[in-house]
Design a protein around this motif. Structure first.
Motif, PDB file in Angstrom:
ATOM      1  N   LYS A   1       0.808  -1.223   0.000  1.00  0.00           N
ATOM      2  CA  LYS A   1       0.000   0.000   0.000  1.00  0.00           C
ATOM      3  C   LYS A   1       0.839   1.269   0.000  1.00  0.00           C
ATOM      4  O   LYS A   1       0.575   2.209  -0.745  1.00  0.00           O
ATOM      5  CB  LYS A   1      -0.949   0.004   1.202  1.00  0.00           C
ATOM      6  N   SER A   2       1.862   1.298   0.853  1.00  0.00           N
ATOM      7  CA  SER A   2       2.661   2.524   0.975  1.00  0.00           C
ATOM      8  C   SER A   2       3.478   2.815  -0.278  1.00  0.00           C
ATOM      9  O   SER A   2       3.972   3.929  -0.461  1.00  0.00           O
ATOM     10  CB  SER A   2       3.594   2.419   2.188  1.00  0.00           C
ATOM     11  N   HIS A   3       3.617   1.824  -1.151  1.00  0.00           N
ATOM     12  CA  HIS A   3       4.394   2.004  -2.378  1.00  0.00           C
ATOM     13  C   HIS A   3       3.510   2.387  -3.567  1.00  0.00           C
ATOM     14  O   HIS A   3       4.026   2.654  -4.650  1.00  0.00           O
ATOM     15  CB  HIS A   3       5.160   0.715  -2.705  1.00  0.00           C
ATOM     16  N   LEU A   4       2.205   2.403  -3.356  1.00  0.00           N
ATOM     17  CA  LEU A   4       1.272   2.703  -4.432  1.00  0.00           C
ATOM     18  C   LEU A   4       0.809   4.144  -4.305  1.00  0.00           C
ATOM     19  O   LEU A   4       0.170   4.519  -3.327  1.00  0.00           O
ATOM     20  CB  LEU A   4       0.084   1.742  -4.372  1.00  0.00           C
ATOM     21  N   LYS A   5       1.133   4.956  -5.281  1.00  0.00           N
ATOM     22  CA  LYS A   5       0.972   6.407  -5.171  1.00  0.00           C
ATOM     23  C   LYS A   5      -0.340   6.942  -5.730  1.00  0.00           C
ATOM     24  O   LYS A   5      -0.592   8.145  -5.695  1.00  0.00           O
ATOM     25  CB  LYS A   5       2.142   7.108  -5.875  1.00  0.00           C
ATOM     26  N   SER A   6      -1.192   6.071  -6.262  1.00  0.00           N
ATOM     27  CA  SER A   6      -2.467   6.548  -6.813  1.00  0.00           C
ATOM     28  C   SER A   6      -3.524   5.469  -6.624  1.00  0.00           C
ATOM     29  O   SER A   6      -3.213   4.286  -6.421  1.00  0.00           O
ATOM     30  CB  SER A   6      -2.327   6.879  -8.300  1.00  0.00           C
ATOM     31  N   ASP A   7      -4.798   5.906  -6.710  1.00  0.00           N
ATOM     32  CA  ASP A   7      -5.894   4.942  -6.622  1.00  0.00           C
ATOM     33  C   ASP A   7      -5.834   3.942  -7.767  1.00  0.00           C
ATOM     34  O   ASP A   7      -6.139   2.754  -7.588  1.00  0.00           O
ATOM     35  CB  ASP A   7      -7.239   5.674  -6.654  1.00  0.00           C
ATOM     36  N   GLU A   8      -5.438   4.415  -8.931  1.00  0.00           N
ATOM     37  CA  GLU A   8      -5.340   3.532 -10.101  1.00  0.00           C
ATOM     38  C   GLU A   8      -4.309   2.432  -9.860  1.00  0.00           C
ATOM     39  O   GLU A   8      -4.560   1.252 -10.144  1.00  0.00           O
ATOM     40  CB  GLU A   8      -4.964   4.339 -11.342  1.00  0.00           C
ATOM     41  N   ALA A   9      -3.160   2.819  -9.318  1.00  0.00           N
ATOM     42  CA  ALA A   9      -2.104   1.840  -9.035  1.00  0.00           C
ATOM     43  C   ALA A   9      -2.563   0.845  -7.976  1.00  0.00           C
ATOM     44  O   ALA A   9      -2.307  -0.364  -8.081  1.00  0.00           O
ATOM     45  CB  ALA A   9      -0.839   2.548  -8.589  1.00  0.00           C
TER      46      ALA A   9
ATOM     47  N   THR B   1      -3.107  -3.181  -8.544  1.00  0.00           N
ATOM     48  CA  THR B   1      -2.360  -4.123  -7.701  1.00  0.00           C
ATOM     49  C   THR B   1      -3.304  -5.019  -6.922  1.00  0.00           C
ATOM     50  O   THR B   1      -3.073  -6.228  -6.792  1.00  0.00           O
ATOM     51  CB  THR B   1      -1.438  -3.352  -6.738  1.00  0.00           C
ATOM     52  N   LYS B   2      -4.381  -4.444  -6.403  1.00  0.00           N
ATOM     53  CA  LYS B   2      -5.361  -5.244  -5.648  1.00  0.00           C
ATOM     54  C   LYS B   2      -5.971  -6.335  -6.527  1.00  0.00           C
ATOM     55  O   LYS B   2      -6.174  -7.476  -6.076  1.00  0.00           O
ATOM     56  CB  LYS B   2      -6.465  -4.362  -5.080  1.00  0.00           C
TER      57      LYS B   2
END
Length: 200
Positions: A71-79, A83-84
């Motif tokens: 989570k902390s490495h994902l900088k946008s909702d899209e990312a 990933t989810k």
């Protein structure tokens, strides 16, 4: 030359569309995985590979741990959503095998055979590859799909705490497996001339 093993090898692919429609019991799967790892070769017969096999809510916990750590490495909702979706595809599988190397075995060999000290880590990685490939290929021969992930070392500490993993077990990979809901794509091969040399 017999080619039966080549035919089995061709069944092994990275299968990402996995489900829970497995015919074998958990006991049968555990026995198969454990015995396959036991029969896999290792340098000096070191037997340094360890494994934890996660079913049901334990399987789900593992992939929740992965997503939480990403989570902390994902900088946008899209990312995050992308990933989810990927992590959910792993969770959709039947179970996960966590592969570890027993670092105490490696250190012990380094001390016992100092002339080869620089090689024992590499040899333990070869043992990992042998074990992982053998299990993966064996699962494929039983009609079970799998793929191999490497979220270590990001998840190491949480995995250790959640599943009570010994300190000397070092996580090396996560193999999710399950029913094949959609087959893998065809595999491409590089030219033999770029891969092999034969001297007669």
């Amino acid at each position: 030359m017999k080619t039966d093993f080549l035919d089995i090898q061709k069944k092994r692919r990275s299968v990402y569309a996995l489900g829970k429609n497995i015919n074998q019991s958990n006991g049968e799967l555990v026995s198969f995985i454990e015995n396959t790892i036991k029969e896999s070769p290792s340098a000096f017969n070191s037997q340094s590979t360890r494994a934890a096999i996660l079913f049901n809510e334990n399987h789900d916990k593992l992939w929740d741990i992965v997503l939480d750590n990403l989570k902390s490495h994902l900088k946008s909702d899209e990312a995050f959503n992308k990933t989810k979706a990927k992590i959910d595809s792993f969770k959709a599988g039947y179970a996960t095998i966590l592969y570890f190397t027993d670092s105490d075995v490696v250190k012990g060999l380094e001390e016992q055979f100092p002339a080869y000290k620089a090689n024992f880590y590499d040899w333990s990685e070869q043992a990992q590859g042998n074990a992982q490939y053998a299990v993966w290929t064996g699962l494929a021969d039983n009609g079970i799909g799998a793929n191999l992930q490497h979220y270590n070392p990001l998840i190491d500490e949480d995995v250790r705490k959640t599943f009570n993993i010994p300190e000397n077990w070092t996580l090396r990979g996560e193999m999710v497996f399950g029913s094949i809901e959609n087959p893998a794509q065809a595999k491409d091969y590089i030219d033999d001339d770029n891969r092999f040399k034969v001297f007669e």
